[in-house]
Design a protein around this motif. Structure first.
Motif, PDB file in Angstrom:
ATOM      1  N   LYS A   4       0.849  -1.189   0.000  1.00 23.14           N
ATOM      2  CA  LYS A   4       0.000   0.000   0.000  1.00 23.14           C
ATOM      3  C   LYS A   4       0.888   1.244   0.000  1.00 23.14           C
ATOM      4  O   LYS A   4       1.763   1.380   0.867  1.00 23.14           O
ATOM      5  N   ILE A   5       0.669   2.124  -0.964  1.00 23.41           N
ATOM      6  CA  ILE A   5       1.490   3.336  -1.078  1.00 23.41           C
ATOM      7  C   ILE A   5       0.580   4.558  -0.974  1.00 23.41           C
ATOM      8  O   ILE A   5      -0.446   4.642  -1.661  1.00 23.41           O
ATOM      9  N   TYR A   6       0.961   5.485  -0.115  1.00 20.47           N
ATOM     10  CA  TYR A   6       0.162   6.683   0.135  1.00 20.47           C
ATOM     11  C   TYR A   6       1.014   7.936  -0.044  1.00 20.47           C
ATOM     12  O   TYR A   6       2.241   7.864  -0.065  1.00 20.47           O
ATOM     13  N   LYS A   7       0.336   9.042  -0.121  1.00 17.31           N
ATOM     14  CA  LYS A   7       0.995  10.309  -0.458  1.00 17.31           C
ATOM     15  C   LYS A   7       2.069  10.702   0.556  1.00 17.31           C
ATOM     16  O   LYS A   7       3.174  11.099   0.189  1.00 17.31           O
ATOM     17  N   ASP A   8       1.728  10.604   1.829  1.00 13.68           N
ATOM     18  CA  ASP A   8       2.662  11.060   2.859  1.00 13.68           C
ATOM     19  C   ASP A   8       2.433  10.287   4.151  1.00 13.68           C
ATOM     20  O   ASP A   8       1.578   9.396   4.232  1.00 13.68           O
ATOM     21  N   LYS A   9       3.224  10.631   5.156  1.00 15.21           N
ATOM     22  CA  LYS A   9       3.166   9.931   6.440  1.00 15.21           C
ATOM     23  C   LYS A   9       1.782  10.015   7.074  1.00 15.21           C
ATOM     24  O   LYS A   9       1.303   9.057   7.693  1.00 15.21           O
ATOM     25  N   GLN A  10       1.115  11.155   6.912  1.00 13.45           N
ATOM     26  CA  GLN A  10      -0.215  11.330   7.488  1.00 13.45           C
ATOM     27  C   GLN A  10      -1.217  10.362   6.866  1.00 13.45           C
ATOM     28  O   GLN A  10      -2.029   9.745   7.570  1.00 13.45           O
ATOM     29  N   GLU A  11      -1.151  10.194   5.548  1.00 12.26           N
ATOM     30  CA  GLU A  11      -2.063   9.271   4.879  1.00 12.26           C
ATOM     31  C   GLU A  11      -1.738   7.824   5.236  1.00 12.26           C
ATOM     32  O   GLU A  11      -2.641   6.990   5.356  1.00 12.26           O
TER      33      GLU A  11
END
Length: 241
Positions: A4-11
């Protein structure tokens, strides 16, 4: 393996928190080994703010995959960080929090903690089984506190081992690889561009990947999920979730 890859640490933190809630739902008791680091800190903040009443914290028992051998009041303590960002903000029984006593003799504490796991957790082939083990990965490819220069600790007989940080010499108590790979599910939390090279090596098995303890994380259930931000995933060919 699930990537799973997300935009940034928050996501990443939002996604993991939702995943955690779904794992706990419907369980009578849930045993989780936590990780330290900056990404779990953000996750704990989100869990405290958005899930304090959505999750039944009475049925969750908390442990640590590794801990620095420092007192619980020390700023380097993973336990202290978890208290500040999660436990102090939710209603969790103190009896559900099973910290590594970092202030004690490391060898004796590793033995005590291993015994605690044997008592509290179900065992499969004499190895304690967590419902979930949460891991991070260092820039050097270490995970939990198994470092490349001590990769032999991964297969140690004892459930918990005493590891030594390669630069500071600091002692740490860590789960061994057998316990990590016996977990029902394992989740990696990896963020930041400094991790990109090792993420590529571990996931795509590039030359020399065997030297990185993170490459040895292969839960027997096959349930391994990586939560990455785009920086950490920048060298692999994947689209954000």
């Amino acid at each position: 393996m699930d990537l799973k890859i997300y935009k940034d640490k928050q996501e990443v933190a939002n996604a993991f928190s939702s995943y955690f809630e779904s794992l706990v739902k419907g369980k009578d008791i849930f045993h989780v080994a936590l990780s330290g680091g900056s990404t779990p800190k953000v996750i704990f903040d989100i869990l405290a703010e958005n899930y304090s009443t959505k999750i039944d914290w009475n049925k969750i028992h908390f442990y640590w995959g590794d801990e620095r051998c420092v007192p619980p009041t020390d700023d380097q303590s993973n336990y202290k960080m978890t208290v500040e960002h999660l436990f102090s903000k939710i209603d969790v029984p103190t009896g559900n929090i099973h910290r590594v006593l970092g202030e004690n003799d490391p060898s004796a504490e590793a033995m005590r903690y291993a015994n605690l796991l044997e008592i509290n957790l179900d065992r499969v082939d004499d190895i304690p089984q967590f419902d979930l083990v949460v891991l991070g990965m260092g820039d050097d490819g270490h995970t939990a506190s198994i470092f490349p220069h001590e990769i032999n600790l991964w297969d140690a007989e004892d459930h918990c081992v005493v590891a030594t940080h390669p630069e500071s010499g600091q002692k740490r108590v860590s789960l061994n690889g057998k316990v990590i790979n016996r977990a029902k599910e394992v989740a990696f939390l990896v963020t930041g561009a400094g991790k990109a090279e090792k993420v590529l090596s571990v996931l795509e098995k590039t030359e020399g990947f065997e030297a990185y303890p993170a490459s040895l994380v292969q839960p027997e259930t096959g349930k391994l999920i990586w939560f990455l931000d785009t920086d950490a995933a920048s060298m692999i060919n994947q689209d954000p979730a």
